[in-house]
Design an enzyme around this catalytic site. Structure first.
Site, PDB file in Angstrom:
ATOM      1  N   LYS A   1       0.828  -1.213   0.000  1.00 46.53           N
ATOM      2  CA  LYS A   1       0.000   0.000   0.000  1.00 46.53           C
ATOM      3  C   LYS A   1       0.863   1.264   0.000  1.00 46.53           C
ATOM      4  O   LYS A   1       2.065   1.199   0.180  1.00 46.53           O
ATOM      5  CB  LYS A   1      -0.951  -0.030   1.206  1.00 46.53           C
ATOM      6  CG  LYS A   1      -1.854  -1.290   1.251  1.00 46.53           C
ATOM      7  CD  LYS A   1      -2.932  -1.293   0.185  1.00 46.53           C
ATOM      8  CE  LYS A   1      -3.500  -2.661  -0.128  1.00 46.53           C
ATOM      9  NZ  LYS A   1      -4.378  -3.261   0.850  1.00 46.53           N
TER      10      LYS A   1
HETATM   11  C1  LIG Z   1      -5.342  -4.404   1.232  1.00 44.84           C
HETATM   12  C2  LIG Z   1      -6.814  -4.260   1.259  1.00 44.84           C
HETATM   13  C3  LIG Z   1      -7.576  -4.543   2.400  1.00 44.84           C
HETATM   14  C4  LIG Z   1      -7.030  -5.236   3.596  1.00 44.84           C
HETATM   15  O1  LIG Z   1      -5.948  -4.647   4.176  1.00 44.84           O
HETATM   16  P1  LIG Z   1      -4.960  -5.545   5.065  1.00 44.84           P
HETATM   17  O2  LIG Z   1      -4.100  -4.514   5.737  1.00 44.84           O
HETATM   18  O3  LIG Z   1      -4.202  -6.421   4.120  1.00 44.84           O
HETATM   19  O4  LIG Z   1      -5.777  -6.323   6.031  1.00 44.84           O
HETATM   20  C5  LIG Z   1      -8.927  -4.253   2.381  1.00 44.84           C
HETATM   21  N1  LIG Z   1      -9.518  -3.737   1.297  1.00 44.84           N
HETATM   22  C6  LIG Z   1      -8.829  -3.480   0.180  1.00 44.84           C
HETATM   23  C7  LIG Z   1      -9.550  -2.887  -0.991  1.00 44.84           C
HETATM   24  C8  LIG Z   1      -7.464  -3.761   0.110  1.00 44.84           C
HETATM   25  O5  LIG Z   1      -6.800  -3.543  -1.034  1.00 44.84           O
END
Ligand SMILES: *Cc1c(COP(=O)(O)O)cnc(C)c1O
Length: 380
Positions: free
Chosen positions: A187
């Protein structure tokens, strides 16, 4: 147009490597030396800085974006018998957390332009049992929040892709009841794992805090108000996230450059089109998603993905429709078709995008895409 280079890369180009450097290494070492392994001053600083960055009263650091979404729903009192309306074009966690609360995820189809949840479809599905609406800002393009906010039920945003995003000039993170961010390795703020919930509601912040950790308090007796979870963020991870926050603008400049290069390239490739980005909004540029129309592009998305992998270019898919995955097909066999999402699920392909990539890396990805397109589409 100049003939694309005919040679493929020697090394595989990862789809989305983290941009971690010596600053992060030093910050982790400092944190370990400080003796704070669990939640402490770094997590508190991250919360302070993130709340200020998005302009919200509260930011609460948790172990993942998934935990952020789950605790936001728990704090809103979502439970058995309730429904939460969400999008099928998302990572399954968005729907899974609804199941975890005992409520039912109700999928609204998406808009063809940006594949974000369609407010008209949501309006059709809102009913007596609707306890929350859970849009996702896919790829970093804000969902159309105003018509969703007008519907009545509280809105909880999945902003895992949307740290830098703004909707019609309003920063994502300070608009609805609760906004949930992810610090996962790919991210825009990458700590490896972690998440943040932002809110302007003191009551919601208190409820999230009550559920994310059980406090021991002082003295020989302790007590708990609710049977909570264990979802507090470690200072080790918070210290990485703080470095990544420092680099956000520098990383955004790199993303802007790479996105412009992709835009110019795909404009010349028949049958390959990027998702729409609304000029009224600030896009977080988390993903560069194209749709591949097999008629005009000469091959399917899966064939393009395989051919690019042979060219040493890593790609990914965001996303397969959640309601078509086994767990959801088995759990909700009466799910009606969602034609826009289902078609998109077969056509979307995400190209490499990361501030860790050089301009030459992106040029390699573009050259490979051109070669593959020339082969499949017959040099159009
Ligand atoms: C990455 C992601 C999540 C979950 O995040 P984590 O930190 O991996 O639990 C939820 N929604 C979307 C759209 C994502 O891309």
């Amino acid at each position: 147009m100049a003939a694309p280079p005919s040679t493929r890369r020697e090394t595989f180009l990862s789809f989305q490597p983290p941009a971690i450097g010596e600053q992060e290494v030093a910050a982790v070492a400092d944190t370990l030396r400080s003796g704070w392994l669990t939640t402490g001053p770094r997590a508190a600083e991250l919360e302070r800085r993130f709340a200020e960055y998005v302009g919200a009263r509260h930011a609460l650091a948790v172990t993942s974006g998934t935990a952020a979404l789950h605790l936001a729903l728990v704090a809103l009192g979502v439970g058995p018998g309730d429904e939460v309306i969400t999008t099928p074009i998302t990572w399954p966690a968005t729907a899974n957390v609804v199941v975890h609360t005992g409520a039912r995820p109700v999928f609204a189809d998406v808009r063809d332009s940006d594949l974000n949840i369609d407010p008209d479809e949501v309006a059709r599905l809102v009913g007596r049992r609707t306890k929350a609406i859970l849009p996702v800002h896919l790829a970093g393009q804000p969902a159309d929040l105003d018509p969703l906010l007008e519907l009545g039920p509280p809105v909880v945003e999945d902003a895992a892709h949307a740290v830098e995003a703004a909707y019609r000039g309003r920063k994502i993170g300070a608009i609805s009841e609760a906004t949930c961010f992810s610090l996962y390795a790919t991210k825009n703020v990458a700590a490896g794992e972690g998440g943040l919930i932002t809110t302007n509601s003191d009551a919601l912040a208190r409820a999230v805090d009550d559920h994310r950790i059980m406090r021991r308090g002082s003295g020989s007796r302790y007590d708990i108000a609710v049977p909570g979870y264990k979802a507090n963020l470690s200072d080790v991870l918070a210290s990485i996230a703080l470095c990544q926050l420092d680099k956000l603008e520098r990383h955004r400049d790199i993303r802007l450059r790479h996105v412009a290069a992709y835009d110019a390239a795909v404009a010349e490739l028949d049958g390959i089109e990027p998702l729409a980005r609304d000029p009224r909004d600030t896009h977080a540029l988390h993903l560069y998603v194209v749709r591949i129309d097999p008629e005009r592009a000469g091959a399917t998305r899966d064939e393009y993905q395989r051919a690019l992998a042979e060219e040493m270019i890593g790609t990914s898919i965001h996303f397969l429709p959640v309601h078509e995955l086994t767990a959801y097909r088995e759990r909700y066999p009466e799910q009606p078709p969602l034609p826009v999402a289902e078609r998109a699920g077969r056509e979307v392909l995400s190209l490499p995008l990361s501030p860790a990539h050089t301009d030459a890396d992106v040029a390699d990805a573009i050259a490979a895409l051109r070669r593959v397109h020339d082969r499949f589409a017959g040099g159009s």
